[in-house]
Write a protein that holds these residues in place. Sequence first.
Motif, PDB file in Angstrom:
ATOM      1  N   ARG A   4      -8.090  -1.170  -1.667  1.00 22.62           N
ATOM      2  CA  ARG A   4      -9.059  -1.419  -0.591  1.00 22.62           C
ATOM      3  C   ARG A   4      -8.356  -1.883   0.686  1.00 22.62           C
ATOM      4  O   ARG A   4      -8.696  -1.460   1.792  1.00 22.62           O
ATOM      5  CB  ARG A   4     -10.086  -2.461  -1.035  1.00 22.62           C
ATOM      6  CG  ARG A   4     -11.170  -1.918  -1.947  1.00 22.62           C
ATOM      7  CD  ARG A   4     -12.341  -2.888  -2.041  1.00 22.62           C
ATOM      8  NE  ARG A   4     -11.933  -4.187  -2.563  1.00 22.62           N
ATOM      9  CZ  ARG A   4     -11.881  -4.479  -3.859  1.00 22.62           C
ATOM     10  NH1 ARG A   4     -12.212  -3.579  -4.761  1.00 22.62           N
ATOM     11  NH2 ARG A   4     -11.511  -5.673  -4.258  1.00 22.62           N
ATOM     12  N   SER A   5      -7.387  -2.765   0.532  1.00 20.38           N
ATOM     13  CA  SER A   5      -6.682  -3.295   1.696  1.00 20.38           C
ATOM     14  C   SER A   5      -5.879  -2.206   2.398  1.00 20.38           C
ATOM     15  O   SER A   5      -5.876  -2.114   3.636  1.00 20.38           O
ATOM     16  CB  SER A   5      -5.754  -4.438   1.272  1.00 20.38           C
ATOM     17  OG  SER A   5      -5.047  -4.962   2.378  1.00 20.38           O
TER      18      SER A   5
ATOM     19  N   GLU B 248      -8.098  -4.177  -5.386  1.00 20.31           N
ATOM     20  CA  GLU B 248      -8.046  -4.939  -4.133  1.00 20.31           C
ATOM     21  C   GLU B 248      -6.882  -4.490  -3.247  1.00 20.31           C
ATOM     22  O   GLU B 248      -6.967  -4.539  -2.015  1.00 20.31           O
ATOM     23  CB  GLU B 248      -7.970  -6.444  -4.416  1.00 20.31           C
ATOM     24  CG  GLU B 248      -6.700  -6.916  -5.099  1.00 20.31           C
ATOM     25  CD  GLU B 248      -6.723  -6.827  -6.619  1.00 20.31           C
ATOM     26  OE1 GLU B 248      -5.847  -7.448  -7.254  1.00 20.31           O
ATOM     27  OE2 GLU B 248      -7.608  -6.125  -7.163  1.00 20.31           O
TER      28      GLU B 248
END
Length: 278
Positions: free
Chosen positions: A190-191, A187
């Motif tokens: 992805r950010s 995550e």
Amino acid sequence: MSGSPPELPIVVLDALMPVSQRLVLNRRGSSVWDVEGDRGRYAVKVGYPVEATSEWPAQPWTALAPAREGAVLHRLGADDIAYREWERGTWNIQPWREGPDLYRLWEPCRTEGSSVELHTSVALGCVEALAELHAKGWAHGDVQPAHFIIGPERTYLIDLALARGGHVPEGYDFPFRGCLVHYEAPEIARSVLATGEAEPTQEADIYALGASLLISATGWRAVEYPDEAPRPVQREAVASGKRRPVKATGELGELIDAMLSHAPEDRPTIHEVGKALS
């Protein structure tokens, strides 16, 4: 090339009056020194901006990192901490932590044909160090094997320049743009790919701890990508969640697998990891 490190700022020399000083680390934007004087033995971190080259963009945040870490340590109640500015950036002074890091300590376990067993007590020491930070409401943001120092009496979690969880003076703060990709949670990757920034979380720390234990025990990264791949390519591989078929032995291996779960909510908390190891 890192180039020649700057000399220790005069104000640091005046404060510590060193009888010995040894350059421990010199990388783009920072240097770390082992300094011993009448007051004791200290780690001194000196930061300065990284200029842009054909290979990487300018990184002004490296100049602020030592002061940011000093502010974080102060907020966490650490004693014997000092941090200030100098003409090229900032510096901090903190007590020296003696001992091997996790990766170096477990090196015999990675030797082919080795009969050396992984000691869960070492893993538990790392868990306890991270749990202490999480209990205070902070996320480390840069968990990796080199940041666990296995001392004779306890394990220390060092390098808190990217930690989030409390107030940091605005003049020393900067956005979190990810960490060493080997230990970056999907995550986070992805950010960073989507926005250039991310928010460190305790769940991401758990993933990073699992990846740290795995590479220290086996020598293999959790996610497969070419060693020389550009950062975005590495992050794409991490974000996809495609794991290597590598597993540490025994119950520790099963626990690491859970810590490396793709979804943050599927990972155990640091308390649950500690309970499993205990």
